[in-house]
Enzyme design. Structure first.
Site, short mmCIF file in Angstrom:
data_model
loop_
_atom_site.label_atom_id
_atom_site.label_comp_id
_atom_site.label_asym_id
_atom_site.label_seq_id
_atom_site.Cartn_x
_atom_site.Cartn_y
_atom_site.Cartn_z
N ARG A 109 59.24 25.15 -43.13
CA ARG A 109 60.38 24.22 -43.17
C ARG A 109 61.63 25.08 -43.25
O ARG A 109 61.82 25.83 -44.20
CB ARG A 109 60.27 23.28 -44.36
CG ARG A 109 61.56 22.51 -44.62
CD ARG A 109 61.41 21.38 -45.58
NE ARG A 109 60.71 20.27 -44.96
CZ ARG A 109 60.71 19.02 -45.45
NH1 ARG A 109 61.37 18.76 -46.57
NH2 ARG A 109 60.07 18.06 -44.85
N HIS A 136 61.25 17.01 -36.51
CA HIS A 136 60.32 16.79 -37.63
C HIS A 136 59.03 16.18 -37.05
O HIS A 136 58.70 15.03 -37.30
CB HIS A 136 60.97 15.85 -38.65
CG HIS A 136 60.32 15.85 -40.00
ND1 HIS A 136 59.26 16.67 -40.33
CD2 HIS A 136 60.59 15.13 -41.13
CE1 HIS A 136 58.90 16.45 -41.57
NE2 HIS A 136 59.68 15.53 -42.08
N GLN A 139 56.24 14.34 -39.20
CA GLN A 139 56.59 13.00 -39.68
C GLN A 139 56.36 11.96 -38.59
O GLN A 139 55.82 10.88 -38.86
CB GLN A 139 58.06 12.98 -40.13
CG GLN A 139 58.47 11.64 -40.71
CD GLN A 139 57.77 11.33 -42.01
OE1 GLN A 139 57.81 12.14 -42.93
NE2 GLN A 139 57.12 10.18 -42.11
N ASP A 235 66.90 6.80 -41.50
CA ASP A 235 66.77 8.03 -42.28
C ASP A 235 68.07 8.22 -43.06
O ASP A 235 69.05 7.50 -42.83
CB ASP A 235 66.54 9.20 -41.30
CG ASP A 235 66.20 10.52 -41.97
OD1 ASP A 235 65.96 10.52 -43.19
OD2 ASP A 235 66.18 11.55 -41.27
N CYS A 275 61.19 7.90 -43.27
CA CYS A 275 60.40 9.10 -43.58
C CYS A 275 60.45 9.46 -45.06
O CYS A 275 59.57 10.16 -45.55
CB CYS A 275 60.88 10.27 -42.73
SG CYS A 275 62.58 10.77 -43.03
N ARG A 303 50.95 11.08 -43.79
CA ARG A 303 51.31 12.49 -43.52
C ARG A 303 50.09 13.38 -43.77
O ARG A 303 49.78 14.28 -42.99
CB ARG A 303 52.46 12.94 -44.45
CG ARG A 303 53.84 12.43 -44.09
CD ARG A 303 54.39 13.07 -42.83
NE ARG A 303 54.49 14.50 -42.90
CZ ARG A 303 55.52 15.20 -43.41
NH1 ARG A 303 56.57 14.53 -43.87
NH2 ARG A 303 55.52 16.52 -43.44
N1 NVA Z 1 66.54 14.06 -41.72
C1 NVA Z 1 66.13 14.40 -43.06
C2 NVA Z 1 64.65 14.19 -43.18
C3 NVA Z 1 64.09 14.50 -44.55
C4 NVA Z 1 62.61 14.39 -44.60
C5 NVA Z 1 66.51 15.85 -43.36
O1 NVA Z 1 66.40 16.68 -42.46
O2 NVA Z 1 66.92 16.13 -44.49
N1 CP Z 2 59.49 13.01 -45.16
C1 CP Z 2 59.50 14.26 -45.66
O1 CP Z 2 59.38 15.23 -44.93
O2 CP Z 2 59.63 14.32 -47.00
P1 CP Z 2 59.85 15.64 -47.89
O3 CP Z 2 61.26 16.13 -47.59
O4 CP Z 2 59.69 15.18 -49.29
O5 CP Z 2 58.85 16.67 -47.49
#
Ligand code: NVA
Ligand code: CP
Length: 320
Positions: A109, A136, A139, A235, A275, A303
């Site tokens: 990540r 992502h 997800q 989101d 998500c 997930r």
């Molecule tokens: N769009 C959000 C998704 C978090 C799971 C982010 O990138 O923070």
């Molecule tokens: N949806 C998702 O990726 O959640 P986290 O940021 O908690 O991993």
């Protein structure tokens, strides 16, 4: 490659796999989930290790990958920027070369997609995108599987994708990593995304990586995007890495809050997904996310099940 070596497959963007591979993965997810729910031990990844590298915070991604890997007999090594040499400017290429000699799979990540691409280019083992600024894919894998669970009629491989074909997904909010990945999935799996973002936060098809513009349609008003949708999804207004824009975004996104009026404009049996993490009163009202059409808890649980199928596939290929 030496004879007998397997081609390394990465999952860096949704378009890294083909429609027929998604049919396999979803059918496989159903089997893996059902075995797990029945307390049947299934450990095809015994002795295998996955490195999980987090440069941003996480709850779901960490727990789902970690629990999933242990359930399949493997183990994980958890690394963050702060507690590894990654935060002290060791080149990504060198980190990839070293880490991938010691583990069988890597989940990352991070911020720019370019970083994960560079890691993968120097990795001896499959790399999975656990979220970047641009995409992502894990997800969306879970979201699609959840839609299949709720709306599918046949779950065997030749028919499992039928539940998605011709469906309309309303995307209300930021043109972010989730929106881009929805577009890629729509292009590959034959459904349509109705996108409504505030001005200045539109999806960019070049960044989203879609060539077929017919997989999505843009609506100025979020209510119009929701009309006759099979699924309404949103989101956070401010994604990780964009916190400096928080105040500006709070003003720009104020009308992009999924509420009961938007859900009423969608099909009567429309589902709501997010998500997570969610901010009630910002991108979604409490009535919607905690309401009867919301499937966010199944979505979050899935997930783990889809990622177990993904990890098995990347390491062992098709089973059976
Ligand atoms: N769009 C959000 C998704 C978090 C799971 C982010 O990138 O923070
Ligand atoms: N949806 C998702 O990726 O959640 P986290 O940021 O908690 O991993």
């Amino acid at each position: 490659m030496k004879p007998g070596d397997r081609l390394i497959r990465h999952f860096l963007q949704f378009k890294d796999l083909r429609a027929e591979e998604y049919a396999y993965l979803f059918a496989r997810t159903r089997i893996i989930k059902s075995r797990f729910k029945n307390y049947e031990r299934y450990q095809p990844l015994a002795d295998r290790t996955m490195a999980m590298i987090f440069e941003k915070a996480s709850t779901r991604t960490r727990v789902s990958f970690e629990a999933g890997m242990y359930q399949m007999g493997g183990s994980v090594v958890h690394l963050t920027t702060g507690d590894s040499q990654l935060g002290r400017a060791e080149p990504i290429e060198d980190s990839a070369r070293v880490i991938s000699r010691m583990v069988d799979l890597v989940m990352i990540r991070t911020f720019e997609q370019e970083k994960i691409e560079r890691f993968a280019a120097h990795s001896r083992v499959p790399v999975i995108n656990g979220l970047t600024n641009e995409y992502h894919p894990c997800q969306i894998l879970a979201d699609l599987y959840t839609l299949i669970e709720y709306r599918g009629k046949r779950f065997d491989e030749p028919y499992i994708l039928d539940a998605l074909k011709g469906k309309t997904v309303a995307w209300v909010g930021d043109g972010n990593n989730m929106a881009n990945t929805w577009l890629q999935a729509a292009e590959i799996l034959g459904f349509k995304v109705h996108v409504s973002t505030p001005s200045g936060y539109e999806v960019d098809p070049a960044v989203a990586g879609v060539s077929d513009r017919s997989c999505y349609e843009v609506f100025n008003h979020p209510l119009d995007a929701c009309r006759d949708a099979d699924l309404v999804t949103t989101d956070v207004w401010t994604s990780m890495g964009y916190e400096a824009e928080n105040e500006e975004r709070r003003k720009a996104f104020v009308d992009w809050c999924v509420d009961e009026e938007m859900m009423a404009a969608a099909k009567p049996d429309a589902l709501f997904m997010h998500c997570l993490p969610a901010h009630r009163g910002e991108e979604v009202t409490a009535e919607v996310i905690d309401g009867a059409q919301s499937v966010v808890w199944d979505e979050a649980e899935n997930r783990m099940h889809v990622q177990k199928a993904l990890m098995e596939y990347l390491l062992r290929g098709r089973i059976g």
